[in-house]
Design an enzyme around this catalytic site. Sequence first.
Site, PDB file in Angstrom:
ATOM      1  CE  LYS A   1     -32.535 -14.539 -55.421  1.00 29.91           C
ATOM      2  NZ  LYS A   1     -31.619 -15.662 -55.070  1.00 29.91           N
TER       3      LYS A   1
ATOM      4  CE1 TYR B   1     -34.686 -17.917 -51.088  1.00 30.82           C
ATOM      5  CE2 TYR B   1     -34.027 -15.828 -50.105  1.00 30.82           C
ATOM      6  CZ  TYR B   1     -34.305 -16.596 -51.226  1.00 30.82           C
ATOM      7  OH  TYR B   1     -34.188 -16.047 -52.484  1.00 30.82           O
TER       8      TYR B   1
ATOM      9  NE  ARG C   1     -37.929 -24.011 -61.146  1.00 33.29           N
ATOM     10  CZ  ARG C   1     -37.172 -23.694 -60.101  1.00 33.29           C
ATOM     11  NH1 ARG C   1     -37.482 -22.679 -59.328  1.00 33.29           N
ATOM     12  NH2 ARG C   1     -36.095 -24.408 -59.805  1.00 33.29           N
TER      13      ARG C   1
ATOM     14  NE  ARG D   1     -31.449 -17.440 -60.895  1.00 34.31           N
ATOM     15  CZ  ARG D   1     -32.248 -18.370 -60.385  1.00 34.31           C
ATOM     16  NH1 ARG D   1     -32.437 -19.509 -61.030  1.00 34.31           N
ATOM     17  NH2 ARG D   1     -32.837 -18.165 -59.227  1.00 34.31           N
TER      18      ARG D   1
ATOM     19  CG  ASN E   1     -29.448 -16.393 -57.894  1.00 31.01           C
ATOM     20  OD1 ASN E   1     -30.000 -15.544 -57.193  1.00 31.01           O
ATOM     21  ND2 ASN E   1     -29.801 -17.653 -57.886  1.00 31.01           N
TER      22      ASN E   1
ATOM     23  CG  HIS F   1     -36.950 -16.767 -55.342  1.00 35.14           C
ATOM     24  ND1 HIS F   1     -36.445 -17.973 -54.941  1.00 35.14           N
ATOM     25  CD2 HIS F   1     -38.288 -16.832 -55.141  1.00 35.14           C
ATOM     26  CE1 HIS F   1     -37.449 -18.732 -54.499  1.00 35.14           C
ATOM     27  NE2 HIS F   1     -38.567 -18.060 -54.611  1.00 35.14           N
TER      28      HIS F   1
ATOM     29  CD  GLU G   1     -41.452 -19.136 -52.967  1.00 40.46           C
ATOM     30  OE1 GLU G   1     -40.575 -19.957 -52.702  1.00 40.46           O
ATOM     31  OE2 GLU G   1     -41.525 -18.539 -54.066  1.00 40.46           O
TER      32      GLU G   1
HETATM   33  P1  CMP Z   1     -33.183 -18.877 -54.910  1.00 39.97           P
HETATM   34  O1  CMP Z   1     -33.957 -19.374 -56.077  1.00 39.97           O
HETATM   35  O2  CMP Z   1     -33.527 -17.530 -54.416  1.00 39.97           O
HETATM   36  O3  CMP Z   1     -33.326 -19.923 -53.707  1.00 39.97           O
HETATM   37  C1  CMP Z   1     -32.335 -20.072 -52.709  1.00 39.97           C
HETATM   38  C2  CMP Z   1     -31.081 -19.329 -53.029  1.00 39.97           C
HETATM   39  O4  CMP Z   1     -29.932 -19.738 -52.315  1.00 39.97           O
HETATM   40  C3  CMP Z   1     -30.710 -19.541 -54.480  1.00 39.97           C
HETATM   41  O5  CMP Z   1     -31.616 -18.869 -55.304  1.00 39.97           O
HETATM   42  C4  CMP Z   1     -29.268 -19.051 -54.494  1.00 39.97           C
HETATM   43  O6  CMP Z   1     -29.200 -17.644 -54.708  1.00 39.97           O
HETATM   44  C5  CMP Z   1     -28.792 -19.310 -53.057  1.00 39.97           C
HETATM   45  N1  CMP Z   1     -27.762 -20.342 -52.994  1.00 39.97           N
HETATM   46  C6  CMP Z   1     -26.496 -20.158 -52.575  1.00 39.97           C
HETATM   47  N2  CMP Z   1     -25.795 -21.294 -52.628  1.00 39.97           N
HETATM   48  C7  CMP Z   1     -26.629 -22.245 -53.099  1.00 39.97           C
HETATM   49  C8  CMP Z   1     -26.480 -23.638 -53.395  1.00 39.97           C
HETATM   50  N3  CMP Z   1     -25.345 -24.301 -53.202  1.00 39.97           N
HETATM   51  N4  CMP Z   1     -27.555 -24.299 -53.896  1.00 39.97           N
HETATM   52  C9  CMP Z   1     -28.740 -23.666 -54.075  1.00 39.97           C
HETATM   53  N5  CMP Z   1     -28.933 -22.346 -53.825  1.00 39.97           N
HETATM   54  C10 CMP Z   1     -27.884 -21.641 -53.343  1.00 39.97           C
END
Ligand code: CMP
Length: 134
Positions: A10, A50, A86, A103, A113, A116, A127
């Site tokens: 990211k 998303y 993961r 992370r 974070n 992804h 994806e």
């Molecule tokens: P990602 O795995 O990219 O998928 C969705 C993203 O939303 C997640 O990582 C986080 O960076 C972001 N996000 C922000 N707030 C939340 C939340 N409360 N729960 C889950 N994802 C969140």
Amino acid sequence: AIERTLSIIKPDAVAKNVIGEIITRFEKAGLKVVNATLKQLTRAEAEGFYAVHKERPFFNDLVNFMISGPVFVQVLEGENAIAKNRELMGATDPKKAAPGTIRADFAESIDANAVHGSDAPETAAVEIAYFFGK
Ligand code: CMP
């Protein structure tokens, strides 16, 4: 089984200059980069990627963050690649991520974070196709 998964480094991690360190973790864990591109996502691309989160309260912040700078999008291949990725990433919220995970080591917040990763074989296929075609 040998799987493929989509990984995104990211904007926060790209800006921190840790693309290489993150890829090294994947490679050391036996995952292979089989496709990759550095790109600036448009708002429409980030929203489409998303789309499953469209109704969530964090959707707008998430999209704004994902277009705040270039991302490094890659396809990782290897034994059990989806779960392995993961595991290497750690929990979505870096405060909850296990020590030694990407992370825990590189992320600042639940939005910024660092990475992804696809969460299941079905989403991995969707994806990967979203960025690289069939
Ligand atoms: P990602 O795995 O990219 O998928 C969705 C993203 O939303 C997640 O990582 C986080 O960076 C972001 N996000 C922000 N707030 C939340 C939340 N409360 N729960 C889950 N994802 C969140």
